[in-house]
Scaffold this motif. Structure first.
Motif, PDB file in Angstrom:
ATOM      1  N   LEU A  51     -33.718   6.983 -16.746  1.00 19.68           N
ATOM      2  CA  LEU A  51     -33.292   8.384 -16.766  1.00 19.68           C
ATOM      3  C   LEU A  51     -32.317   8.656 -17.912  1.00 19.68           C
ATOM      4  O   LEU A  51     -32.490   9.609 -18.677  1.00 19.68           O
ATOM      5  CB  LEU A  51     -32.661   8.759 -15.419  1.00 19.68           C
ATOM      6  N   ALA A  52     -31.309   7.779 -18.056  1.00 15.95           N
ATOM      7  CA  ALA A  52     -30.315   7.965 -19.119  1.00 15.95           C
ATOM      8  C   ALA A  52     -30.951   7.828 -20.501  1.00 15.95           C
ATOM      9  O   ALA A  52     -30.655   8.615 -21.414  1.00 15.95           O
ATOM     10  CB  ALA A  52     -29.184   6.958 -18.953  1.00 15.95           C
ATOM     11  N   GLY A  53     -31.837   6.860 -20.675  1.00 21.39           N
ATOM     12  CA  GLY A  53     -32.500   6.678 -21.967  1.00 21.39           C
ATOM     13  C   GLY A  53     -33.404   7.837 -22.314  1.00 21.39           C
ATOM     14  O   GLY A  53     -33.471   8.261 -23.472  1.00 21.39           O
ATOM     15  N   SER A  54     -34.096   8.371 -21.331  1.00 25.75           N
ATOM     16  CA  SER A  54     -34.970   9.525 -21.575  1.00 25.75           C
ATOM     17  C   SER A  54     -34.160  10.751 -21.970  1.00 25.75           C
ATOM     18  O   SER A  54     -34.539  11.483 -22.897  1.00 25.75           O
ATOM     19  CB  SER A  54     -35.811   9.827 -20.331  1.00 25.75           C
ATOM     20  N   ILE A  55     -33.052  10.963 -21.293  1.00 23.32           N
ATOM     21  CA  ILE A  55     -32.174  12.094 -21.650  1.00 23.32           C
ATOM     22  C   ILE A  55     -31.618  11.905 -23.059  1.00 23.32           C
ATOM     23  O   ILE A  55     -31.563  12.850 -23.849  1.00 23.32           O
ATOM     24  CB  ILE A  55     -31.049  12.249 -20.604  1.00 23.32           C
ATOM     25  N   ALA A  56     -31.221  10.662 -23.381  1.00 24.18           N
ATOM     26  CA  ALA A  56     -30.698  10.381 -24.720  1.00 24.18           C
ATOM     27  C   ALA A  56     -31.761  10.633 -25.787  1.00 24.18           C
ATOM     28  O   ALA A  56     -31.445  11.159 -26.866  1.00 24.18           O
ATOM     29  CB  ALA A  56     -30.199   8.943 -24.794  1.00 24.18           C
ATOM     30  N   LEU A  57     -33.015  10.264 -25.519  1.00 25.06           N
ATOM     31  CA  LEU A  57     -34.085  10.530 -26.489  1.00 25.06           C
ATOM     32  C   LEU A  57     -34.290  12.026 -26.710  1.00 25.06           C
ATOM     33  O   LEU A  57     -34.516  12.464 -27.842  1.00 25.06           O
ATOM     34  CB  LEU A  57     -35.395   9.895 -26.022  1.00 25.06           C
ATOM     35  N   VAL A  58     -34.198  12.809 -25.652  1.00 26.53           N
ATOM     36  CA  VAL A  58     -34.329  14.263 -25.798  1.00 26.53           C
ATOM     37  C   VAL A  58     -33.172  14.817 -26.632  1.00 26.53           C
ATOM     38  O   VAL A  58     -33.382  15.646 -27.529  1.00 26.53           O
ATOM     39  CB  VAL A  58     -34.401  14.938 -24.405  1.00 26.53           C
ATOM     40  N   ILE A  59     -31.973  14.349 -26.370  1.00 24.10           N
ATOM     41  CA  ILE A  59     -30.805  14.790 -27.150  1.00 24.10           C
ATOM     42  C   ILE A  59     -30.962  14.403 -28.614  1.00 24.10           C
ATOM     43  O   ILE A  59     -30.688  15.205 -29.517  1.00 24.10           O
ATOM     44  CB  ILE A  59     -29.513  14.217 -26.547  1.00 24.10           C
ATOM     45  N   ILE A  60     -31.410  13.174 -28.870  1.00 22.71           N
ATOM     46  CA  ILE A  60     -31.618  12.714 -30.243  1.00 22.71           C
ATOM     47  C   ILE A  60     -32.655  13.588 -30.949  1.00 22.71           C
ATOM     48  O   ILE A  60     -32.479  13.963 -32.111  1.00 22.71           O
ATOM     49  CB  ILE A  60     -32.058  11.227 -30.248  1.00 22.71           C
ATOM     50  N   TYR A  61     -33.707  13.943 -30.249  1.00 22.24           N
ATOM     51  CA  TYR A  61     -34.745  14.770 -30.833  1.00 22.24           C
ATOM     52  C   TYR A  61     -34.208  16.152 -31.214  1.00 22.24           C
ATOM     53  O   TYR A  61     -34.471  16.655 -32.312  1.00 22.24           O
ATOM     54  CB  TYR A  61     -35.923  14.904 -29.865  1.00 22.24           C
ATOM     55  N   PHE A  62     -33.445  16.789 -30.310  1.00 25.23           N
ATOM     56  CA  PHE A  62     -32.959  18.139 -30.580  1.00 25.23           C
ATOM     57  C   PHE A  62     -31.773  18.172 -31.526  1.00 25.23           C
ATOM     58  O   PHE A  62     -31.448  19.223 -32.061  1.00 25.23           O
ATOM     59  CB  PHE A  62     -32.628  18.870 -29.278  1.00 25.23           C
ATOM     60  N   CYS A  63     -31.133  17.043 -31.762  1.00 22.33           N
ATOM     61  CA  CYS A  63     -30.013  16.988 -32.718  1.00 22.33           C
ATOM     62  C   CYS A  63     -30.476  16.539 -34.097  1.00 22.33           C
ATOM     63  O   CYS A  63     -29.648  16.226 -34.954  1.00 22.33           O
ATOM     64  CB  CYS A  63     -28.929  16.041 -32.200  1.00 22.33           C
ATOM     65  N   ASP A  64     -31.769  16.474 -34.321  1.00 20.77           N
ATOM     66  CA  ASP A  64     -32.354  16.071 -35.607  1.00 20.77           C
ATOM     67  C   ASP A  64     -31.853  14.709 -36.087  1.00 20.77           C
ATOM     68  O   ASP A  64     -31.552  14.517 -37.259  1.00 20.77           O
ATOM     69  CB  ASP A  64     -32.096  17.134 -36.682  1.00 20.77           C
ATOM     70  N   MET A  65     -31.749  13.759 -35.165  1.00 16.83           N
ATOM     71  CA  MET A  65     -31.358  12.400 -35.529  1.00 16.83           C
ATOM     72  C   MET A  65     -32.533  11.441 -35.318  1.00 16.83           C
ATOM     73  O   MET A  65     -32.356  10.233 -35.186  1.00 16.83           O
ATOM     74  CB  MET A  65     -30.173  11.938 -34.673  1.00 16.83           C
ATOM     75  N   ALA A  66     -33.747  11.958 -35.321  1.00 14.92           N
ATOM     76  CA  ALA A  66     -34.924  11.160 -34.973  1.00 14.92           C
ATOM     77  C   ALA A  66     -35.232  10.071 -35.992  1.00 14.92           C
ATOM     78  O   ALA A  66     -35.932   9.122 -35.666  1.00 14.92           O
ATOM     79  CB  ALA A  66     -36.133  12.071 -34.808  1.00 14.92           C
ATOM     80  N   ASN A  67     -34.719  10.167 -37.207  1.00 19.01           N
ATOM     81  CA  ASN A  67     -35.012   9.162 -38.233  1.00 19.01           C
ATOM     82  C   ASN A  67     -33.912   8.119 -38.357  1.00 19.01           C
ATOM     83  O   ASN A  67     -33.847   7.421 -39.362  1.00 19.01           O
ATOM     84  CB  ASN A  67     -35.255   9.836 -39.582  1.00 19.01           C
ATOM     85  N   GLN A  68     -33.061   7.998 -37.372  1.00 16.71           N
ATOM     86  CA  GLN A  68     -31.974   7.030 -37.432  1.00 16.71           C
ATOM     87  C   GLN A  68     -32.259   5.850 -36.507  1.00 16.71           C
ATOM     88  O   GLN A  68     -33.133   5.910 -35.635  1.00 16.71           O
ATOM     89  CB  GLN A  68     -30.660   7.711 -37.061  1.00 16.71           C
ATOM     90  N   TYR A  69     -31.494   4.778 -36.690  1.00 19.61           N
ATOM     91  CA  TYR A  69     -31.718   3.544 -35.933  1.00 19.61           C
ATOM     92  C   TYR A  69     -31.514   3.736 -34.434  1.00 19.61           C
ATOM     93  O   TYR A  69     -32.143   3.061 -33.628  1.00 19.61           O
ATOM     94  CB  TYR A  69     -30.793   2.436 -36.467  1.00 19.61           C
TER      95      TYR A  69
END
Length: 169
Positions: A112-130
C-alpha cells in the motif's frame, strides 16, 4: 503415512516456499540494477549489461513461480493424505486476502505504501529518477509477498501435528 513423512512433506513445502521468496527478492533487486545497465549501454554501446539484468529480472521470476506451483502441488498432496481432503482449507486465495497474519500485514502495508509512493512520484514529475526504481522494487516484492503470505501455502508451512486427543488445548 508415518509421522516422519508428514514432517518431511511440511519441510519440503516450507523449503520450496522460502526459496521462492528468495527468487522474488532477486527479481526485485533487478529493478535496482536497471539504471546502471542503461548507463553502461549508453556509454559503451555494449548490450551485455542489459542482457544480464534482463536475465536477473526474468529467471528468478519464472523460477519463483515454478517453485510456488510445486509447493502448491505438494500442499494439495499433503492435505489430501493428511487432513480432511479440503484443499481450499476454508480460506480464499492469497491474492484476494489481506492482513491474515503478521508477515502478511507487513507485506500488505508495504504494498500500500509503495503504491501510494509511486503515484506521488508520478504526479510530482520525478518518474525518471532512481527513486522510481526503488519503489518499483518494493512494490514488486511486496506484491509477490502479499500473495504468498496471505495464501494457503504459507498456512500449510505453519502446520503443527497434534496428537489424537479430544481436546487440543
Amino acid at each position: 503415512m508415518s509421522r516422519g513423512r508428514y514432517e518431511y512433506r511440511v519441510k519440503e513445502i516450507r523449503w520450496l516456499f522460502w526459496i521462492a521468496v528468495g527468487c522474488f527478492a532477486a527479481h526485485a533487486i533487478s529493478y535496482l540494477l536497471m539504471p546502471a545497465a542503461m548507463r553502461t549501454f549508453e556509454n559503451n554501446g555494449s548490450k551485455g549489461s542489459r542482457m544480464l539484468v534482463g536475465c536477473i529480472f526474468w529467471l528468478p521470476l519464472l523460477l519463483g513461480y515454478i517453485l510456488v506451483i510445486l509447493a502448491n502441488l505438494e500442499r494439495k498432496t499433503f492435505i489430501r493424505s493428511r487432513l480432511d481432503g479440503d484443499i481450499s482449507m476454508q480460506c480464499h486465495m492469497g491474492v484476494v486476502t489481506f492482513f491474515s497474519n503478521t508477515p502478511a500485514v507487513i507485506a500488505d502495508a508495504t504494498l500500500l505504501a509503495g503504491s501510494i509512493a509511486l503515484v506521488i512520484i508520478y504526479f510530482c514529475d520525478m518518474a525518471n529518477q532512481y527513486i522510481t526504481y526503488v519503489m518499483l522494487a518494493i512494490v514488486s516484492f511486496s506484491l509477490n509477498m502479499h500473495g504468498l503470505f496471505n495464501g494457503r501455502i504459507y498456512k500449510t508451512t505453519k502446520y503443527k501435528r497434534t496428537r489424537r486427543v479430544e481436546n487440543h488445548e
